[in-house]
Design a protein around this motif. Structure first.
Motif, PDB file in Angstrom:
ATOM      1  N   GLU A 137       0.798  -1.222   0.000  1.00 38.99           N
ATOM      2  CA  GLU A 137       0.000   0.000   0.000  1.00 38.99           C
ATOM      3  C   GLU A 137       0.833   1.277   0.000  1.00 38.99           C
ATOM      4  O   GLU A 137       0.538   2.202  -0.776  1.00 38.99           O
ATOM      5  N   PRO A 138       1.894   1.382   0.828  1.00 40.54           N
ATOM      6  CA  PRO A 138       2.688   2.619   0.786  1.00 40.54           C
ATOM      7  C   PRO A 138       3.318   2.880  -0.577  1.00 40.54           C
ATOM      8  O   PRO A 138       3.370   4.024  -1.043  1.00 40.54           O
ATOM      9  N   PHE A 139       3.792   1.824  -1.217  1.00 43.60           N
ATOM     10  CA  PHE A 139       4.391   1.978  -2.547  1.00 43.60           C
ATOM     11  C   PHE A 139       3.352   2.424  -3.566  1.00 43.60           C
ATOM     12  O   PHE A 139       3.574   3.368  -4.333  1.00 43.60           O
ATOM     13  N   VAL A 140       2.208   1.775  -3.568  1.00 40.65           N
ATOM     14  CA  VAL A 140       1.172   2.070  -4.556  1.00 40.65           C
ATOM     15  C   VAL A 140       0.579   3.458  -4.332  1.00 40.65           C
ATOM     16  O   VAL A 140       0.418   4.240  -5.274  1.00 40.65           O
ATOM     17  N   SER A 141       0.272   3.790  -3.097  1.00 43.23           N
ATOM     18  CA  SER A 141      -0.406   5.060  -2.818  1.00 43.23           C
ATOM     19  C   SER A 141       0.501   6.267  -3.024  1.00 43.23           C
ATOM     20  O   SER A 141       0.021   7.380  -3.249  1.00 43.23           O
ATOM     21  N   SER A 142       1.816   6.073  -2.973  1.00 39.77           N
ATOM     22  CA  SER A 142       2.747   7.195  -3.126  1.00 39.77           C
ATOM     23  C   SER A 142       3.142   7.447  -4.580  1.00 39.77           C
ATOM     24  O   SER A 142       3.891   8.387  -4.860  1.00 39.77           O
ATOM     25  N   ALA A 143       2.662   6.625  -5.498  1.00 44.81           N
ATOM     26  CA  ALA A 143       3.011   6.800  -6.916  1.00 44.81           C
ATOM     27  C   ALA A 143       2.421   8.101  -7.453  1.00 44.81           C
ATOM     28  O   ALA A 143       1.244   8.399  -7.231  1.00 44.81           O
ATOM     29  N   GLN A 144       3.244   8.862  -8.147  1.00 43.24           N
ATOM     30  CA  GLN A 144       2.804  10.127  -8.739  1.00 43.24           C
ATOM     31  C   GLN A 144       3.324  10.222 -10.165  1.00 43.24           C
ATOM     32  O   GLN A 144       4.519  10.097 -10.413  1.00 43.24           O
ATOM     33  N   LEU A 145       2.409  10.442 -11.095  1.00 45.69           N
ATOM     34  CA  LEU A 145       2.794  10.532 -12.497  1.00 45.69           C
ATOM     35  C   LEU A 145       3.613  11.787 -12.785  1.00 45.69           C
ATOM     36  O   LEU A 145       3.342  12.851 -12.234  1.00 45.69           O
TER      37      LEU A 145
END
Length: 206
Positions: A137-145
């Protein structure tokens, strides 16, 4: 023979590591940052399988994180196979280059540049990606294009490089430092990024 940098420049392709954004381009891509981050995790699992990591714990981890269904049919088949072939495993290893391209797109890695070296596997495993058993979850939620203009600049360069590389390959004139599988995987990742095809159905037409 020309090196990739000189060869690319001779075709009018920008060879800087960091490209300027395409001005006034704001068209959003169809993939969300979270979708892209999830695809990165799947590709990480595929590459690990290619390198000989026991797939059963990986499958259980993906299931536990509720993303097993995000793996494509071909990816699920590979990880469930009891005896994958050498060619299939080798192709799986190269998927980390597609993973690296997508990680760049969501600001998880800084560098990209020309396809003359493979990705930093140590950085990928130790610092960037969640490991099997970790909460994703931390990896996925912190993704920014990255911005659309920055993405398009790199996507266009990769496409143009692949066009010219295919022409050069037919003439047996590829630069000797160009790593073609790296270029191919980047192009594959970007075609998925900007399209609506399922992962197994992506086409890299040039």
């Amino acid at each position: 023979m020309l090196k990739t940098k000189e060869w690319a420049a001779s075709h009018g392709i920008d060879v800087d590591d960091l490209l300027p954004a395409i001005p006034d381009y704001n068209e959003p891509i169809p993939r969300t940052p979270q979708e892209i981050a999830t695809r990165c995790i799947i590709l990480h699992a595929i590459a690990a399988t290619g390198y000989g990591v026991e797939p059963r714990p990986i499958i259980e981890w993906l299931m536990d994180q509720s993303i097993w269904d995000d793996a494509s049919p071909a990816e699920q088949s590979l990880m469930e196979s009891t005896a994958p072939g050498d060619e299939e495993l080798n192709a799986a290893c190269w998927r980390q280059e597609a993973e690296w391209a997508l990680l760049w797109a969501i600001n998880k890695v800084d560098s990209f540049g020309l396809p003359i070296q493979t990705c930093d596997t140590g950085l990928l495993v130790d610092d960037v990606m969640p490991g099997p058993g970790d909460d994703i979850e931390p990896f996925v939620s912190s993704a920014q294009l990255r911005s659309p203009g920055v993405l398009l600049a790199e996507i266009d360069r990769t496409y143009n490089l692949h066009c010219f590389a295919r022409q050069a390959d037919r003439q047996n004139a590829l630069p000797d430092d160009l790593i073609y599988p790296v270029l191919f995987q980047r192009h594959y990742a970007f075609e998925w990024l900007t399209g609506d095809d399922q992962w197994d159905k992506v086409q890299t037409d040039t």
